[in-house]
Write a protein that holds these residues in place. Structure first.
Motif, PDB file in Angstrom:
ATOM      1  N   ASP A 256      62.431   0.877  12.300  1.00  0.00           N
ATOM      2  CA  ASP A 256      63.176   2.060  11.869  1.00  0.00           C
ATOM      3  C   ASP A 256      62.434   3.342  12.227  1.00  0.00           C
ATOM      4  OD1 ASP A 256      65.426   3.298  10.781  1.00  0.00           O
ATOM      5  OD2 ASP A 256      64.417   3.606   8.865  1.00  0.00           O
TER       6      ASP A 256
ATOM      7  N   ALA B 120      66.723   6.361  14.207  1.00  0.00           N
ATOM      8  CA  ALA B 120      67.568   7.205  13.359  1.00  0.00           C
ATOM      9  C   ALA B 120      68.342   8.218  14.195  1.00  0.00           C
ATOM     10  CB  ALA B 120      66.708   7.917  12.319  1.00  0.00           C
TER      11      ALA B 120
ATOM     12  N   GLY C   7      71.271   6.493  16.062  1.00  0.00           N
ATOM     13  CA  GLY C   7      72.161   5.666  15.255  1.00  0.00           C
ATOM     14  C   GLY C   7      71.937   4.192  15.407  1.00  0.00           C
TER      15      GLY C   7
ATOM     16  N   SER D 285      70.707   0.661  14.241  1.00  0.00           N
ATOM     17  CA  SER D 285      70.324  -0.108  13.054  1.00  0.00           C
ATOM     18  C   SER D 285      68.942  -0.704  13.271  1.00  0.00           C
ATOM     19  CB  SER D 285      71.343  -1.217  12.782  1.00  0.00           C
ATOM     20  OG  SER D 285      72.621  -0.679  12.508  1.00  0.00           O
TER      21      SER D 285
ATOM     22  N   GLU E 270      71.232  -0.020   8.085  1.00  0.00           N
ATOM     23  CA  GLU E 270      72.401  -0.218   8.946  1.00  0.00           C
ATOM     24  C   GLU E 270      72.991   1.125   9.358  1.00  0.00           C
ATOM     25  OE1 GLU E 270      76.381  -3.058   9.090  1.00  0.00           O
ATOM     26  OE2 GLU E 270      75.530  -2.470   7.162  1.00  0.00           O
ATOM     27  N   ARG E 271      73.196   1.266  10.657  1.00  0.00           N
ATOM     28  CA  ARG E 271      73.802   2.489  11.186  1.00  0.00           C
ATOM     29  C   ARG E 271      74.896   2.108  12.186  1.00  0.00           C
ATOM     30  NH1 ARG E 271      68.120   3.649  11.610  1.00  0.00           N
ATOM     31  NH2 ARG E 271      67.477   5.149  10.027  1.00  0.00           N
ATOM     32  N   ARG E 272      75.686   3.080  12.573  1.00  0.00           N
ATOM     33  CA  ARG E 272      76.690   2.865  13.622  1.00  0.00           C
ATOM     34  C   ARG E 272      75.995   3.070  14.959  1.00  0.00           C
ATOM     35  NH1 ARG E 272      82.047   2.801  14.976  1.00  0.00           N
ATOM     36  NH2 ARG E 272      82.653   4.033  16.799  1.00  0.00           N
ATOM     37  N   SER E 273      75.607   1.994  15.610  1.00  0.00           N
ATOM     38  CA  SER E 273      74.771   2.070  16.809  1.00  0.00           C
ATOM     39  C   SER E 273      75.484   2.683  18.005  1.00  0.00           C
ATOM     40  CB  SER E 273      74.273   0.673  17.182  1.00  0.00           C
ATOM     41  OG  SER E 273      73.460   0.154  16.163  1.00  0.00           O
ATOM     42  N   SER E 274      76.795   2.843  17.948  1.00  0.00           N
ATOM     43  CA  SER E 274      77.520   3.281  19.143  1.00  0.00           C
ATOM     44  C   SER E 274      77.957   4.738  19.081  1.00  0.00           C
ATOM     45  CB  SER E 274      78.751   2.404  19.343  1.00  0.00           C
ATOM     46  OG  SER E 274      79.606   2.487  18.211  1.00  0.00           O
ATOM     47  N   HIS E 275      77.434   5.517  18.125  1.00  0.00           N
ATOM     48  CA  HIS E 275      77.986   6.863  17.973  1.00  0.00           C
ATOM     49  C   HIS E 275      77.508   7.824  19.058  1.00  0.00           C
ATOM     50  CE1 HIS E 275      74.095   8.212  16.369  1.00  0.00           C
ATOM     51  NE2 HIS E 275      74.537   9.439  16.501  1.00  0.00           N
ATOM     52  N   LEU E 276      76.462   7.456  19.809  1.00  0.00           N
ATOM     53  CA  LEU E 276      75.938   8.331  20.851  1.00  0.00           C
ATOM     54  C   LEU E 276      75.867   7.568  22.166  1.00  0.00           C
ATOM     55  CD1 LEU E 276      74.610  11.020  21.668  1.00  0.00           C
ATOM     56  CD2 LEU E 276      72.408  10.054  20.999  1.00  0.00           C
TER      57      LEU E 276
END
Length: 348
Positions: free
Chosen positions: A278, A283, A286, A288, A334-340
């Motif tokens: 992490d 971060a 985005g 995870s 957990e994050r939205r890995s595809s936002h960028l």
């Protein structure tokens, strides 16, 4: 800041009596000692650290070797560890001395010099490996130390080795189980060559939770050195399979960032990718990732070296009657890995 004179005035005793309470409390009558201690507590007085070091001939200093700078992603966790160590040590009136070394032998040479010169009271080892020569030398020479990393490969660990580690096996296992609960069935793994104590443990967590047979585990796993390009190449190979993975878990954020870039290039921007550590980069994009509880790691290291709240180093333990290690549990962020869209226009 309150002074010794302030404490003496409030307690209605001499300056020497305050000094005796601080340095030789046994020679002061109990009632007087209690009155002085009450004044110290009320005023919030803290003895001057430099004066105490001169008096006790203790450096109140922790030595830690800073590894050579790697890429800005993988090195971030150790940078954060050292920063948190300095913060928590300062709260105990302790200092941290950072030094560099070229390998284990050179590190031991630095440790001998610093210890012989009374410049450092105790050491923190960052990272351990199979048959680590530093551990046996420090134990044999009775140098107080704690390692961030367990005694890999030791059939019967020495109880005089104090260590803290993060349970990467359970962290990866929980992340893979979470992906499977979300519907993933072909979860790939990208990790480091064996033997690697940390890497092998993390891969074991994937093996335990992925639900794949031996043939599919071979098909959906890749081994490489750490790095973004390496992670990208491994993910490209997996994504070219007739039945590509529907999620990928990696041993580091560097590898995971490479896998994320490969997924974007392959037209799979929604592919779940999970890294480890992490880092700030994770971060920012985005990604995870599995977070190491570094605040808890540092607190445990200081507790093993100095006790729950003290600043006097404890000798190396001679038996396993008291716990000499801590194994801490990481957590999935957990994050939205595809936002960028890496390498492209984020607004496209």
């Amino acid at each position: 800041m309150p002074t010794v004179d302030d404490v003496a005035r409030v307690a209605q005793v001499s300056r020497q009596t305050v000094s005796n309470v601080l340095n030789s409390p046994d020679i002061v009558r109990e009632g007087t000692r209690a009155r002085v201690q009450q004044a110290i507590d009320d005023l919030g007085y803290r003895p001057h650290a430099s004066a105490r070091r001169l008096r006790t001939r203790k450096s109140s200093t922790i030595g830690v070797r800073l590894d050579p700078l790697r890429d800005g992603i993988s090195g971030a966790v150790l940078d954060r560890f050292v920063h948190k160590l300095a913060e928590q040590a300062d709260a105990r009136d302790l200092r941290v001395m950072i030094f560099t070394a070229d390998g284990h032998d050179d590190e031991l040479a630095h440790i001998r010099r610093l210890r012989d010169g009374s410049d450092v009271d105790a050491f923190v080892l960052i990272g351990t490996d199979h048959g680590d020569s530093r551990i046996s030398w420090l134990i044999d020479n009775r140098v107080p130390f704690v390692s961030f990393g367990r005694p890999w490969g030791a059939e019967h660990p020495n109880p005089r080795h104090r260590w803290i580690d993060v349970d990467g096996r359970s962290g990866v296992r929980d992340a893979v189980a979470h992906l499977r609960a979300s519907g993933a069935r072909r979860i790939g793994w990208i990790g480091w060559p064996s033997p690697s104590g940390t890497g092998d443990e993390r891969r074991a967590g994937w093996v335990e939770a992925c639900g794949l047979d031996e043939a599919d585990r071979a098909r959906y796993s890749a081994i490489t050195e750490d790095g973004v390009p390496e992670g990208s190449r491994c993910a490209e190979g997996m994504l070219a399979l007739a039945e590509p993975p529907d999620a990928i878990v990696c041993a580091s954020d560097s590898l995971a960032l490479g896998a994320l870039m490969a997924a974007q290039a392959a037209g799979r921007p929604d592919l779940p990718v999970v890294g480890f550590d992490d880092t700030p980069v994770a971060a920012a994009v985005g990604l995870s990732s599995i977070e190491q509880p570094l605040d808890e790691v540092v607190a445990a290291a200081l507790a093993l070296l100095f006790g729950p709240h003290g600043d006097d180093v404890l000798p190396n333990p001679d038996s396993d009657e008291e716990p000499t290690h801590r194994l801490l549990v990481p957590r999935l962020v957990e994050r939205r890995s595809s936002h960028l869209r890496l390498g492209g226009n984020p607004g496209a």
